[in-house]
Design a protein around this motif. Structure first.
Motif, mmCIF file in Angstrom:
data_model
loop_
_atom_site.group_PDB
_atom_site.id
_atom_site.type_symbol
_atom_site.label_atom_id
_atom_site.label_comp_id
_atom_site.label_asym_id
_atom_site.label_seq_id
_atom_site.Cartn_x
_atom_site.Cartn_y
_atom_site.Cartn_z
ATOM 1 N N HIS A 384 80.765 -48.132 11.608
ATOM 2 C CA HIS A 384 79.112 -48.038 10.918
ATOM 3 C C HIS A 384 80.195 -46.284 10.291
ATOM 4 O O HIS A 384 79.242 -45.937 9.160
ATOM 5 N N GLN A 385 81.439 -45.811 10.057
ATOM 6 C CA GLN A 385 81.999 -45.100 9.424
ATOM 7 C C GLN A 385 81.907 -45.545 8.212
ATOM 8 O O GLN A 385 82.161 -45.079 6.667
ATOM 9 N N LEU A 386 82.230 -46.982 7.950
ATOM 10 C CA LEU A 386 82.256 -48.181 6.405
ATOM 11 C C LEU A 386 81.292 -47.962 5.528
ATOM 12 O O LEU A 386 80.751 -47.900 4.735
ATOM 13 N N VAL A 387 80.048 -48.432 7.098
ATOM 14 C CA VAL A 387 78.390 -48.841 6.505
ATOM 15 C C VAL A 387 78.440 -47.102 5.603
ATOM 16 O O VAL A 387 78.297 -47.232 4.213
ATOM 17 N N ALA A 391 78.202 -47.131 1.268
ATOM 18 C CA ALA A 391 76.623 -46.188 1.162
ATOM 19 C C ALA A 391 76.912 -45.036 0.079
ATOM 20 O O ALA A 391 76.653 -44.548 -0.893
ATOM 21 N N LEU A 392 77.339 -44.387 0.377
ATOM 22 C CA LEU A 392 78.551 -42.582 -0.513
ATOM 23 C C LEU A 392 79.191 -42.502 -1.824
ATOM 24 O O LEU A 392 78.548 -42.386 -2.590
ATOM 25 N N THR A 393 79.963 -44.168 -1.575
ATOM 26 C CA THR A 393 80.343 -44.271 -3.087
ATOM 27 C C THR A 393 80.403 -45.641 -3.393
ATOM 28 O O THR A 393 80.759 -45.963 -4.900
ATOM 29 N N GLY A 394 79.794 -46.637 -3.200
ATOM 30 C CA GLY A 394 79.310 -47.799 -3.909
ATOM 31 C C GLY A 394 80.541 -48.659 -3.424
ATOM 32 O O GLY A 394 80.258 -49.876 -4.681
ATOM 33 N N LEU A 395 81.398 -48.636 -2.767
ATOM 34 C CA LEU A 395 82.621 -49.426 -2.976
ATOM 35 C C LEU A 395 83.015 -49.862 -1.334
ATOM 36 O O LEU A 395 82.924 -49.333 -0.668
ATOM 37 N N ASP A 396 82.586 -51.010 -1.426
ATOM 38 C CA ASP A 396 83.300 -51.993 -0.300
ATOM 39 C C ASP A 396 84.442 -52.015 0.893
ATOM 40 O O ASP A 396 85.575 -52.551 0.106
ATOM 41 N N ALA A 397 84.173 -51.424 1.453
ATOM 42 C CA ALA A 397 86.406 -51.038 2.160
ATOM 43 C C ALA A 397 86.322 -52.166 3.462
ATOM 44 O O ALA A 397 86.972 -52.397 4.186
ATOM 45 N N PHE A 398 85.487 -53.589 4.343
ATOM 46 C CA PHE A 398 85.443 -54.051 5.100
ATOM 47 C C PHE A 398 86.261 -54.794 4.212
ATOM 48 O O PHE A 398 87.292 -54.726 6.358
#
Length: 399
Positions: A384-387, A391-398
């Motif tokens: 949920h932190q990564l979701v 959403a905040l940065t527009g960058l996918d960190a998964f």
């Protein structure tokens, strides 16, 4: 000029006056579910938890069905058609009794029934939903696997075509209601050329299907948790959910269930807080109630802040859901915040109760251990932190 109306007194159980936001129908639903949980669950829950079982689950399911609590916010097919806020209030009251009871309702309505209602054929809806809404048929939802939890795209459960039939093979893990379910919604990879993952409605009396119960849990002990084993389970062509392909299906179901957790976790927190508040006013040390000491009052004030902010957040998300404006990222916001704060409220409550806080005579430790499961199921803290991070940065960190 008319005289100002008399202000109501401060209510320690509702310090922000959140009840003023609720309609009479909302209050009626809340009070009905609270009364049922008080009469049917609270006198027995400590014993059920200590024994590690939920006896009479089928009877409880039928009673919950008669309350309209199963598939509560769904329309038609015997479902209550309640608002999302009313469903949330029901989740709060059920989890104030025990997370296992709320999980029974959540998995039945927000996962299994929701999947059929949203993605099923008309024939599937008519076959399963009325009995599930009445609590006559219990459902379960099979997504998580022994080796794939946060990454469901890696699932190994697989369904292959054999003529017009499907043959389903694989395992699912940590499945609420699995051993008592009449139907399992199982997600599996396929070879049908339509994008891989599909949902299947599996009658649990199908040859090759078994659901051994998972024992030796130290959390959610008053809940049926199982493994699902599919050993070449043969299913007809009409067992597949026709209206969805890919992970969009199960993930949308999880989002709906997480919404209930946003409310439910505040029920566990409320029960723990109220237990600590009552204890602080009656427990005497150094010649007076411990609630009269500054450090205890600081704890109570901080817990009340987080509890009622969490309820306000849940209410806000419920109104957005009823308006058709709730985003999955906002559900992650609610689940991450409320479960995390609920655990902290339970832990702080335990410190006020001291050694008594670990006793099943009080609900605090039971709620704390239950919430350790709620914290990580249907999306871990990190997911949920990564979701929210994406959403905040527009960058996918998964990855």
């Amino acid at each position: 000029m008319s005289a100002p109306s008399k202000r109501p007194p401060f209510d320690p159980r509702d310090p922000l006056g959140i009840d003023d936001l609720l309609e009479p129908e909302d209050l009626a639903v809340r009070d009905t579910v609270r009364s049922w949980a008080t009469d049917r669950v609270m006198p027995h829950i400590a014993e059920w938890y200590e024994r590690g079982e939920l006896p009479g689950i089928r009877e409880l399911s039928r009673e919950l069905g008669s309350l309209g609590a199963l598939g509560m916010s769904l329309q038609g097919y015997g479902c209550a058609g309640a608002s999302s806020v009313q469903y949330g209030l029901a989740c709060l009251e059920l989890e104030a009794a025990d997370s296992g009871i709320r999980s029974l309702v959540s998995v039945q309505g927000s996962l299994a029934m929701y999947a059929i209602h949203r993605f099923g054929s008309e024939e599937q809806k008519r076959r399963w939903l009325p009995g599930m809404a009445a609590g006559e048929i219990i459902g379960c939802f099979g997504l998580t696997e022994p080796d794939h939890g946060s990454d469901p795209a890696g699932m190994r459960t697989y369904a292959k075509r054999d003529g017009t039939d499907w043959v389903l093979t694989g395992r699912k893990m940590w499945i609420t209601n699995g051993s008592v379910a009449g139907v399992a919604v199982v997600w599996a990879g396929t070879d049908d050329g339509r994008g891989g993952i599909r949902g299947f409605l599996v009658p649990t009396d199908s040859p090759g299907f078994s659901a051994p119960e998972i024992k030796h849990k130290w959390s959610l002990r008053a809940s049926v948790t199982s493994e699902l084993v599919m050993d070449e389970v043969r299913l007809p062509a009409d067992a597949v959910l026709p209206e969805v392909t890919g992970l969009r299906g199960p993930l949308s179901c999880l989002s709906h269930a997480r919404y209930g957790i946003v409310w439910g976790s505040m029920g566990a927190a409320r029960a723990s807080f109220e237990s600590a508040l009552d204890y602080a006013k009656s427990r005497e040390q150094f010649g007076r109630p411990i609630g009269g000491f500054q450090l205890t009052q600081a704890k109570l004030a901080d817990m009340a802040l987080e509890l009622h902010k969490g309820i306000l957040l849940a209410h806000h998300l419920g109104r957005r859901l009823d308006a058709g404006r709730l985003l999955p990222e906002q559900v992650s916001f609610g689940k991450l915040n409320n479960v995390r704060e609920a655990i902290e409220i339970c832990r702080t409550s335990r410190t006020i109760l001291g050694a008594n806080g670990i006793s099943l005579e009080y609900p605090v430790m039971r709620h704390a251990t239950n919430l350790e499961s709620v914290l990580t199921y249907e999306g871990t803290v990190e997911m949920h932190q990564l979701v929210l991070g994406k959403a905040l940065t527009g960058l996918d960190a998964f990855r």
